[in-house]
Design a protein around this motif. Structure first.
Motif, short mmCIF file in Angstrom:
data_model
loop_
_atom_site.label_atom_id
_atom_site.label_comp_id
_atom_site.label_asym_id
_atom_site.label_seq_id
_atom_site.Cartn_x
_atom_site.Cartn_y
_atom_site.Cartn_z
N GLN A 95 0.80 -1.21 0.00
CA GLN A 95 0.00 0.00 0.00
C GLN A 95 0.84 1.27 0.00
OE1 GLN A 95 -2.13 -1.90 3.49
NE2 GLN A 95 -3.84 -0.74 2.59
N GLU A 96 2.08 1.18 0.50
CA GLU A 96 2.95 2.34 0.52
C GLU A 96 3.67 2.47 -0.83
OE1 GLU A 96 3.22 -0.13 2.75
OE2 GLU A 96 2.11 0.76 4.43
N SER A 97 4.11 3.69 -1.14
CA SER A 97 4.82 3.91 -2.40
C SER A 97 6.25 3.38 -2.35
CB SER A 97 4.84 5.40 -2.74
OG SER A 97 5.50 6.14 -1.72
N GLU A 98 6.81 3.27 -1.16
CA GLU A 98 8.16 2.73 -1.01
C GLU A 98 8.38 2.36 0.45
OE1 GLU A 98 11.45 5.83 -0.89
OE2 GLU A 98 9.88 6.92 -1.97
N GLY A 99 9.38 1.54 0.69
CA GLY A 99 9.68 1.14 2.05
C GLY A 99 10.54 -0.10 2.08
N ARG A 100 10.50 -0.77 3.22
CA ARG A 100 11.27 -2.00 3.39
C ARG A 100 10.35 -3.04 4.03
NH1 ARG A 100 15.67 -4.27 6.59
NH2 ARG A 100 17.17 -5.23 5.15
N LEU A 101 10.29 -4.19 3.40
CA LEU A 101 9.43 -5.25 3.92
C LEU A 101 9.90 -5.68 5.29
CD1 LEU A 101 9.21 -7.31 0.61
CD2 LEU A 101 7.41 -5.86 1.58
N LYS A 102 8.95 -6.02 6.15
CA LYS A 102 9.30 -6.42 7.52
C LYS A 102 9.78 -7.85 7.60
CE LYS A 102 6.02 -3.18 9.69
NZ LYS A 102 5.58 -2.52 8.46
N ALA A 103 9.52 -8.62 6.57
CA ALA A 103 9.92 -10.03 6.57
C ALA A 103 10.23 -10.43 5.14
CB ALA A 103 8.81 -10.91 7.14
N ARG A 104 10.72 -11.65 4.98
CA ARG A 104 11.04 -12.13 3.63
C ARG A 104 9.80 -12.69 2.95
NH1 ARG A 104 16.81 -15.32 4.59
NH2 ARG A 104 17.93 -13.52 5.46
N LEU A 105 8.73 -11.99 3.15
CA LEU A 105 7.45 -12.38 2.58
C LEU A 105 6.69 -11.13 2.16
CD1 LEU A 105 6.14 -15.04 5.14
CD2 LEU A 105 7.01 -15.51 2.84
N ILE A 106 5.85 -11.29 1.14
CA ILE A 106 4.85 -10.28 0.79
C ILE A 106 3.51 -10.84 1.23
CG2 ILE A 106 3.77 -8.95 -1.05
CD1 ILE A 106 6.30 -9.42 -2.71
N THR A 107 2.89 -10.20 2.21
CA THR A 107 1.64 -10.71 2.77
C THR A 107 0.50 -9.78 2.42
OG1 THR A 107 2.80 -11.79 4.59
CG2 THR A 107 0.45 -11.39 4.88
N CYS A 108 -0.54 -10.34 1.85
CA CYS A 108 -1.70 -9.55 1.46
C CYS A 108 -2.39 -9.00 2.71
CB CYS A 108 -2.67 -10.42 0.67
SG CYS A 108 -4.18 -9.55 0.19
N PRO A 109 -2.70 -7.70 2.75
CA PRO A 109 -3.35 -7.13 3.93
C PRO A 109 -4.81 -7.52 4.07
CG PRO A 109 -3.17 -5.48 2.20
CD PRO A 109 -2.44 -6.69 1.71
N TYR A 110 -5.38 -8.16 3.04
CA TYR A 110 -6.81 -8.49 3.07
C TYR A 110 -7.05 -9.85 3.72
CZ TYR A 110 -11.62 -8.34 1.15
OH TYR A 110 -12.97 -8.30 0.97
N HIS A 111 -6.49 -10.93 3.14
CA HIS A 111 -6.74 -12.27 3.66
C HIS A 111 -5.46 -13.03 4.00
CE1 HIS A 111 -10.43 -11.45 1.15
NE2 HIS A 111 -10.97 -11.72 2.33
N ALA A 112 -4.33 -12.32 4.00
CA ALA A 112 -3.06 -12.85 4.50
C ALA A 112 -2.45 -13.97 3.67
CB ALA A 112 -3.20 -13.30 5.96
N TRP A 113 -2.78 -14.07 2.39
CA TRP A 113 -1.98 -14.93 1.53
C TRP A 113 -0.56 -14.36 1.49
CZ3 TRP A 113 -4.08 -17.61 -3.42
CH2 TRP A 113 -5.25 -18.33 -3.13
N SER A 114 0.43 -15.23 1.59
CA SER A 114 1.81 -14.77 1.67
C SER A 114 2.64 -15.38 0.54
CB SER A 114 2.43 -15.15 3.02
OG SER A 114 1.77 -14.47 4.07
N TYR A 115 3.54 -14.56 0.02
CA TYR A 115 4.36 -14.95 -1.12
C TYR A 115 5.83 -14.74 -0.78
CZ TYR A 115 -0.16 -14.26 -3.42
OH TYR A 115 -1.48 -14.32 -3.75
N SER A 116 6.67 -15.60 -1.31
CA SER A 116 8.10 -15.37 -1.19
C SER A 116 8.50 -14.18 -2.05
CB SER A 116 8.88 -16.61 -1.64
OG SER A 116 8.87 -16.72 -3.05
#
Length: 400
Positions: A95-116
């Motif tokens: 949702q942010e224009s830039e930043g640093r992920l908190k983990a080695r995953l991309i997690t959907c904010p809606y239903h929490a599907w997570s991707y490497s």
């Protein structure tokens, strides 16, 4: 945008009148969608520099027309690009224009599907999965990515061909002697222009407007004051082929060294440049539809475009300097930035003026005029017409 490297080459302009694109091509929503589908969503488009994603887990999101992508650096240091869309229900991921992920995953904010960070689906929070549901069938939508000299490009086409390097206009100047990879950002300008993206490129491709719109620039680059971009834009260039005065050769005015308010360099000159590159004053490289880059003797300027709508375009300009120049308190970087900003603001203003007149119900199309074949070097205002029809050609190709 460059004097031809072949000083005995041909005249580079029109020899007969040509129609412009039809007026609705610059404001009609259907024409805009056509631009997106055939050009912006299929060509290599600049999004950022590698330095903008220097650390692992760094990410940035970008909108290209109607499409939003996320570009990140994974835990191994590899750059990757994806549509910013979850495979579950299509939610926006970052949702942010830039930043640093908190983990080695991309997690959907809606239903929490997570991707490497390679885009693979690795976690679904459901207590049980449906029969035959295979996570391997639901990776993120990958986006083709290519790096050229420290600049990151993406291509949204599923069958993306070529690379960022092959996207450059063959007539572009050679920037091999500029240390692009090591330069640092000294200033950035973002501006929303109320004009179609093609209006800006057409303005860029000619200098008819330069004497009236860019008075200071025309004094710095005297050939611009003649309404010409380079030597071969003059139909009678051969009469002055041996004259290296800047009003014929395209170089800077006598005593000037670079594009700045006072014409002086404000930092160290790049050591690898040839005498011809130093004399030229500006070396352009162009990658349609999204960017051009200009090499000066002491800095580099990039301009990135992205369409926001049929009559809106975002311009992002960045001034890049050597680390030594940015660390030198005596280097007057503001002198350089102020001059370049003035030129871009003048371009943006006149492009908006052009856009405002295009909705006339009587104006079906404009006309590109040939150069006056009887033009002499002493005659001002004799050169007319766009030097090359790149935009018209690329738009026409999209209709096929």
């Amino acid at each position: 945008m460059q004097p031809s490297p072949n000083e005995r080459g041909p005249y580079n302009g029109l020899t007969r009148a040509e129609p412009t694109l039809p007026s609705p091509a610059y404001w009609d929503i259907a024409g805009y969608q056509r631009d997106l589908d055939a050009i912006w969503h299929r060509k290599w488009v600049l999004v950022c520099r590698e330095a903008d994603l220097a650390q692992p887990l760094a990410f940035r999101t970008f909108r290209i027309g109607t499409q939003e992508v996320v570009v990140l650096r994974d835990e191994t240091g590899e750059l990757r690009g994806f549509h910013n869309t979850c495979r579950h229900r299509g939610s926006q991921l970052c949702q942010e224009s830039e930043g640093r992920l908190k983990a080695r995953l991309i997690t959907c904010p809606y239903h929490a599907w997570s991707y490497s960070l390679r885009g693979d689906l690795v976690r679904v929070p459901s207590k049980s999965l449906p029969d035959r549901f295979d996570k391997a069938d639901h990776p993120l939508y990958r986006v083709a990515l290519s790096v050229w000299r420290g600049f990151v490009f993406v291509n949204l086409a599923e069958d993306a061909a070529g690379s960022a390097e092959t996207s450059f206009d063959p007539a572009s100047g050679n920037l091999a002697n500029w240390p692009l990879e090591t330069l640092l950002s000294g200033h950035m300008l973002r501006k929303v222009m109320n004009c179609n993206w093609k209006i800006f490129w057409e303005n860029f491709n000619e200098c008819l407007h330069c004497p009236g719109v860019h008075k200071n620039l025309s004094r710095l680059v005297p050939i611009y004051g003649r309404g010409l971009m380079g030597r071969h834009d003059d139909p009678e260039w051969a009469r002055h082929a041996d004259n290296d005065a800047p009003e014929f050769s395209g170089g800077l005015r006598a005593g000037a060294e670079t594009w700045s308010r006072d014409g002086r360099v404000h930092g160290s000159v790049f050591s690898g440049l040839t005498p011809a590159e130093r004399t030229a004053g500006q070396t352009y490289a162009t990658s349609l539809p999204s960017m051009f880059i200009v090499g000066h003797v002491d800095y580099v300027r990039t301009v990135r475009l992205v369409p926001l709508g049929p009559e809106q375009t975002e311009l992002t300009a960045e001034w890049l300097f050597s680390p030594e120049a940015l660390a030198d308190p005596a280097a007057d970087i503001d002198n350089i930035v102020a001059f370049g900003t003035q030129v871009l603001e003048e371009d943006a203003d006149i492009c908006e003026v052009n856009q405002k007149g295009l909705r006339s119900m009587r104006h079906k199309a404009g006309v590109l005029m040939p150069r006056n074949m009887n033009c002499t070097a002493s005659t001002t205002g004799c050169a007319t017409g766009i030097r090359r029809l790149n935009i018209k050609a690329i738009w026409a190709d999209s209709a096929r």
